[in-house]
Motif scaffolding. Structure first.
Motif, PDB file in Angstrom:
ATOM      1  N   LEU B 260       0.812  -1.219   0.000  1.00  0.00           N
ATOM      2  CA  LEU B 260       0.000   0.000   0.000  1.00  0.00           C
ATOM      3  C   LEU B 260       0.851   1.278   0.000  1.00  0.00           C
ATOM      4  O   LEU B 260       0.326   2.384   0.046  1.00  0.00           O
ATOM      5  CB  LEU B 260      -0.966  -0.010   1.192  1.00  0.00           C
ATOM      6  N   HIS B 261       2.175   1.100  -0.056  1.00  0.00           N
ATOM      7  CA  HIS B 261       3.082   2.246  -0.155  1.00  0.00           C
ATOM      8  C   HIS B 261       4.028   2.060  -1.334  1.00  0.00           C
ATOM      9  O   HIS B 261       5.153   2.516  -1.314  1.00  0.00           O
ATOM     10  CB  HIS B 261       3.882   2.410   1.142  1.00  0.00           C
ATOM     11  N   GLY B 262       3.546   1.362  -2.355  1.00  0.00           N
ATOM     12  CA  GLY B 262       4.433   0.842  -3.395  1.00  0.00           C
ATOM     13  C   GLY B 262       4.708   1.738  -4.581  1.00  0.00           C
ATOM     14  O   GLY B 262       5.379   1.323  -5.518  1.00  0.00           O
ATOM     15  N   GLY B 263       4.187   2.972  -4.605  1.00  0.00           N
ATOM     16  CA  GLY B 263       4.503   3.884  -5.708  1.00  0.00           C
ATOM     17  C   GLY B 263       3.787   3.512  -6.997  1.00  0.00           C
ATOM     18  O   GLY B 263       2.645   3.066  -6.987  1.00  0.00           O
ATOM     19  N   GLY B 264       4.480   3.676  -8.134  1.00  0.00           N
ATOM     20  CA  GLY B 264       3.872   3.379  -9.431  1.00  0.00           C
ATOM     21  C   GLY B 264       3.022   4.529  -9.939  1.00  0.00           C
ATOM     22  O   GLY B 264       1.822   4.396 -10.169  1.00  0.00           O
ATOM     23  N   MET B 265       3.683   5.681 -10.145  1.00  0.00           N
ATOM     24  CA  MET B 265       2.939   6.870 -10.563  1.00  0.00           C
ATOM     25  C   MET B 265       2.574   6.790 -12.047  1.00  0.00           C
ATOM     26  O   MET B 265       3.244   6.133 -12.838  1.00  0.00           O
ATOM     27  CB  MET B 265       3.759   8.128 -10.270  1.00  0.00           C
ATOM     28  N   ASN B 285       7.959   3.812 -11.293  1.00  0.00           N
ATOM     29  CA  ASN B 285       8.782   2.946 -10.452  1.00  0.00           C
ATOM     30  C   ASN B 285       8.094   2.591  -9.141  1.00  0.00           C
ATOM     31  O   ASN B 285       7.283   3.356  -8.630  1.00  0.00           O
ATOM     32  CB  ASN B 285      10.107   3.651 -10.128  1.00  0.00           C
ATOM     33  N   PRO B 286       8.470   1.419  -8.581  1.00  0.00           N
ATOM     34  CA  PRO B 286       7.992   1.096  -7.237  1.00  0.00           C
ATOM     35  C   PRO B 286       8.742   1.916  -6.173  1.00  0.00           C
ATOM     36  O   PRO B 286       9.806   2.459  -6.438  1.00  0.00           O
ATOM     37  CB  PRO B 286       8.306  -0.391  -7.093  1.00  0.00           C
ATOM     38  N   ASN B 287       8.180   1.954  -4.974  1.00  0.00           N
ATOM     39  CA  ASN B 287       8.810   2.605  -3.821  1.00  0.00           C
ATOM     40  C   ASN B 287       9.023   1.578  -2.721  1.00  0.00           C
ATOM     41  O   ASN B 287       8.232   0.641  -2.618  1.00  0.00           O
ATOM     42  CB  ASN B 287       7.905   3.728  -3.281  1.00  0.00           C
ATOM     43  N   PRO B 288      10.051   1.798  -1.856  1.00  0.00           N
ATOM     44  CA  PRO B 288      11.121   2.774  -1.950  1.00  0.00           C
ATOM     45  C   PRO B 288      11.918   2.600  -3.245  1.00  0.00           C
ATOM     46  O   PRO B 288      12.056   1.484  -3.739  1.00  0.00           O
ATOM     47  CB  PRO B 288      11.984   2.481  -0.733  1.00  0.00           C
ATOM     48  N   VAL B 289      12.456   3.708  -3.786  1.00  0.00           N
ATOM     49  CA  VAL B 289      12.855   3.723  -5.187  1.00  0.00           C
ATOM     50  C   VAL B 289      14.072   2.839  -5.465  1.00  0.00           C
ATOM     51  O   VAL B 289      14.033   1.998  -6.357  1.00  0.00           O
ATOM     52  CB  VAL B 289      13.111   5.175  -5.649  1.00  0.00           C
ATOM     53  N   LEU B 300       3.972  -5.833  -8.968  1.00  0.00           N
ATOM     54  CA  LEU B 300       2.924  -5.421  -9.912  1.00  0.00           C
ATOM     55  C   LEU B 300       2.023  -4.370  -9.281  1.00  0.00           C
ATOM     56  O   LEU B 300       1.789  -4.412  -8.079  1.00  0.00           O
ATOM     57  CB  LEU B 300       2.082  -6.626 -10.325  1.00  0.00           C
ATOM     58  N   TYR B 301       1.484  -3.423 -10.090  1.00  0.00           N
ATOM     59  CA  TYR B 301       1.700  -3.237 -11.512  1.00  0.00           C
ATOM     60  C   TYR B 301       2.592  -2.014 -11.733  1.00  0.00           C
ATOM     61  O   TYR B 301       2.273  -1.151 -12.544  1.00  0.00           O
ATOM     62  CB  TYR B 301       0.359  -3.062 -12.225  1.00  0.00           C
ATOM     63  N   THR B 302       3.701  -1.934 -10.951  1.00  0.00           N
ATOM     64  CA  THR B 302       4.652  -0.844 -11.161  1.00  0.00           C
ATOM     65  C   THR B 302       5.508  -1.159 -12.387  1.00  0.00           C
ATOM     66  O   THR B 302       5.622  -2.320 -12.789  1.00  0.00           O
ATOM     67  CB  THR B 302       5.585  -0.655  -9.952  1.00  0.00           C
TER      68      THR B 302
END
Lengths: 275, 564
Positions: B260-265, B285-289, B300-302
């Motif tokens: 739930l903190h995985g990024g993927g903008m 990209n996923p987070n932390p970067v 997925l799905y970053t």
């Protein structure tokens, strides 16, 4: 993290403006090639942050982890409530009332000062998380010293071809003290990003056969311009002259294609050993 | 004037029809058909010219046509090809190209691609929108709203009927009246206090305004959402990370808050296939970067290309260019759509030159992988797996002592527009060689970036790729540094872009040779676009904070080169 404005701007797409400004002021900008000074590198810590760190460790660390990144309880560094808090106005209420539905006991006796200190600590932790997108200028050299200096010396004098242009007692004398460790490693690999870096030279042959040699000012597909031996600027349309460019950094670029990770670390260990 | 106008309509309609019947691929065999169409259009011309635009808003049908007199969306049309069927400016007369007008904004670099609708250009910088006369370069209106948040750039607008859609540094979506720039509504897409901001040009699909978000210095969850064009109400929201327990969640650690903190903008405008009714979007990209520990799995799905139903926001298929990315290699680059032969069969294709330096071709009906090939040197992948995904070398992951990797976090390419030219069958991408040392600087649980890379040498080159193999057909050097110039190709057998020395370039798209250049005193940090009005084709190029309009002199433009 780049000295050229375009790259800086691009990389900064994910950076809040205030943070950029903050990092500039704190002198943490890793690519600023100023002489190293440990005193400048470490920003003065707010004493409230240190008091808060201790208070947090005692009262909250068991569930939230001593660094607030979560354990049994949630990670507070990435907490929306902390992000919205101003000087404890939201954090204080949670501390004093607890979250009985989630198993967090109230700490009703916490003073205003203690709450303010904990809030300062949590905001500092969130700031550290934001700042992790930059390499601190005080990044310790020990972390980079994973290679073998003797192997690096062998590479320097042999396969690397470094000694063709560089000497530990010549141009590299005293180089260790000039730059931060990360900057030194970057310049070891490719020293061409700075304006003071070595420039290409051009040899221009005119149709008449006359030749002009000088330091390149600009070169693209259409134009080459240089400062000739007398220091005057001259420019030429490339379709009318023959141009030979000599780039002193060509060997560095060729090396980038060949270096193994071990070569990099060994060479750095050797370079760092030069006094 | 009237006859010139109807000539324009004819040319544009002809081009549209040629495109619709697939003529560009078989141009030489279709001369008879072209002549017949000309005859038909000449007969119809009086009726066609009577249907000239009267309303000032955007006719929704324009979104389904090739961009000629209208450039109604970020990429010109839904395909993302950035290929214009206009050919008034062409390879034989490009040396006569001259300035039509200049519009300086004096505020910030223009990273947007303007829209052009009914003779008005609409373009942006962060916090600012301009409407400018597309023929004469005079300001119609200027809207400004100062905001907090990241001002890195703004890519432009979406348009629906009389309304423009604009995203802001504080992650709002604002609907403006295209007539005068007044605000119709203003909604918050995401909480800027959590690190979200917005830069993208919204994509309008029927009555859906599709919006993505930016921000990866904090560990927040990426999403794409659809807004009601009239009210701004949310129609659906698709999260880059699936909810716990849903398909895809198995690619994240269990019993952790990583998912739930995985990024993927979703920070670049996607593309759309009206026939398949599928929306194609790249995720970041996923987070932390830079730290993968704590988020073991493919994440997925970053760093993915996803196909969504635009009416429901439901995922139909996905492909992941960078599984478990630890180098900031967003897969947000335009997913370009075209129909072409592949291994002897006509296929509906999707191609992306991704930031990780690999070129991918997929079947866009179902996501089937067809091609994976590096388009420029890279050192991070050891090969390609059975699903067409590059295999990351474990030793290329950021480390405390630094790891030398090509490309840098800036990538082998980035958000600048690529192009696909159906006349050459080539895919064009401005690419870079960038070496960088990636440091993992944090200890313990990483939050945010957890490290950073230090760029070394960079060099840029435009690459023309054979979409069937990914092989480089030709190469045009752009010089030192890392380009962010976009590309436009046209039916005039021209490719427009810029080098790293402030030269605008027109190249031969078949071979890469320079046909025209001009030192404009600054760098192209966006992408060129083009349109034709009153029988005159304009080429628009933002150069830093100045919009340049080029066209042919009348005496060159008037004898149309249709006999070519």
């Amino acid at each position: 993290m780049h000295s050229d404005a375009k790259a800086l701007h691009r990389q900064a797409r994910k950076w809040p403006t205030f943070l950029l400004a903050l990092i500039f002021f704190l002198g943490l900008w890793n690519s600023t090639a100023q002489p190293r000074s440990q005193a400048q590198d470490m920003p003065a810590k707010d004493p409230a942050v240190e008091r808060g760190r201790q208070q947090f460790g005692q009262s909250c660390g068991f569930c939230h982890g001593p660094d607030a990144t979560g354990a049994r309880g949630p990670d507070l560094v990435r907490s929306p409530l902390v992000a919205h808090d101003v000087k404890g106005n939201l954090i204080g209420e949670v501390i004093r009332r607890g979250r009985p539905d989630k198993g967090m006991p109230p700490l009703a006796s916490m003073t205003d000062e203690q709450v303010a200190d904990i809030a300062a600590f949590l905001h500092e932790r969130a700031k550290e998380s934001l700042e992790s997108a930059g390499i601190p200028r005080a990044y310790p050299v020990e972390k980079l010293l994973t290679g073998n200096a003797d192997a690096g010396k062998t590479f320097f004098n042999g396969a690397g071809g470094c000694k063709n242009c560089h000497s530990p007692t010549g141009d590299l004398a005293g180089v260790v003290g000039k730059y931060s460790p990360v900057e030194l490693e970057a310049r070891m690999l490719y020293p061409g990003r700075r304006k003071e870096g070595p420039r290409s030279t051009a040899l221009v042959t005119l149709r008449s056969g006359e030749q002009i040699k000088g330091q390149v000012v600009h070169a693209d597909d259409f134009v080459v311009s240089l400062r000739d031996a007398s220091g005057w600027y001259r420019s030429f349309s490339r379709d009318r002259v023959k141009v030979e460019l000599q780039d002193p950094l060509a060997a560095h670029r060729e090396l980038l294609d060949k270096l193994t990770q071990a070569d990099v670390h060994n060479l750095f260990a050797y370079l760092a050993s030069l006094k | 004037m009237l006859s010139q106008f109807s000539e324009t309509i004819k040319t544009e309609l002809l081009n549209s029809l040629l495109r619709i019947v697939g003529v560009p691929f078989a141009l030489r065999n279709a001369r008879a058909a072209i002549l017949l169409l000309f005859l038909a259009l000449t007969v119809c011309a009086p009726f066609l010219s009577a249907q000239g635009p009267t309303a000032q808003g955007l006719d929704p049908a324009a979104l389904l046509k090739p961009a000629t007199n209208t450039w109604p969306t970020y990429n010109g049309d839904y395909s993302g090809r950035r290929f214009s069927p206009l050919d008034q400016i062409n390879a034989t007369n490009i040396s006569s190209l001259t300035l039509a007008w200049i519009f300086p904004v004096h505020i910030a670099e223009i990273k947007s691609t303007p829209l052009e609708v009914n003779g008005v250009l609409y373009f942006t910088t962060p916090d600012n929108v301009w409407a400018v006369d597309a023929r004469f370069g005079r300001e119609v209106w200027h809207y400004q709203r100062k905001s907090e948040g990241d001002h890195i750039g703004n890519r432009g607008l979406g348009m629906y009927k009389n309304w423009l859609y604009f995203t802001t540094p504080d992650a709002h979506m604002i609907c403006l009246d295209a007539k005068d720039g007044t605000v119709r509504w203003n909604v918050e897409l995401a909480d800027p206090k959590l690190g979200y901001f917005a830069t993208m040009a919204p994509l309008v699909v029927r009555n859906h305004v599709i919006a993505g978000v930016s921000g990866d210095v904090t560990d927040v969850r990426g999403f794409l959402e659809s807004l009601d064009p009239d009210t701004g109400a949310i129609q659906w929201r698709w999260y880059t990370e699936p909810d716990p327990g849903q398909p895809g969640s198995e690619t994240w650690p269990k019993d952790s808050d990583a998912l739930l903190h995985g990024g993927g903008m979703t920070w670049m405008t996607g593309t759309y296939d009206p026939e398949l009714n599928l929306l194609y979007w790249g995720t970041g990209n996923p987070n932390p970067v830079l730290v993968g520990e704590g988020r073991e799995g493919d994440n997925l799905y970053t760093c993915s290309i996803v196909a969504l139903n635009p009416d429901t926001g439901k995922l139909v298929w996905y492909f992941q260019p960078s599984p478990h990315d630890v180098h900031d290699w967003d897969a947000v680059e335009t997913p370009v759509l075209f129909d072409a032969q592949f291994q002897g069969k006509p296929r509906k294709l999707l191609a992306q030159a991704s930031r990780n330096s690999f070129f991918f071709v997929l079947d866009r009906t179902n996501g089937q992988h067809l091609v994976t090939a590096p388009f420029i040197d890279q050192t991070w992948a050891s090969g390609v797996d059975s699903r067409g995904r590059p295999i990351a070398k474990p030793e290329a992951a950021p480390s405390p002592d630094g790891v030398l990797v090509e490309p840098s976090s800036d990538g082998g390419t980035n958000w600048m527009a690529p192009s696909f030219d159906p006349q050459t069958g080539l895919f064009y991408v401005n690419s870079r060689r960038i070496f960088s040392v990636f440091y993992r600087t944090t200890e313990g649980k990483a939050e945010g970036w957890g490290g950073r890379d230090r760029n070394l040498w960079a060099n840029s080159t435009l690459r023309a790729l054979d979409y069937k193999t990914g092989k480089v057909v030709w190469n045009h050097e752009l010089g030192r540094g890392s380009t962010i110039a976009g590309i436009l190709t046209t039916a005039g057998h021209l490719l427009f872009t810029a080098d790293n020395s402030g030269n605008l370039l027109a190249l031969d798209p078949a071979a890469g040779k320079t046909l025209w250049h001009l030192n404009v005193g600054g760098e192209l940090v966006a992408s060129p676009m083009t349109y034709q009005l009153d029988g005159r084709q304009y080429l628009i190029v933002p150069v830093q904070d100045i919009l340049y309009a080029f066209a042919l002199p009348d005496h060159v433009a008037t004898p149309r080169p249709s006999s070519r």
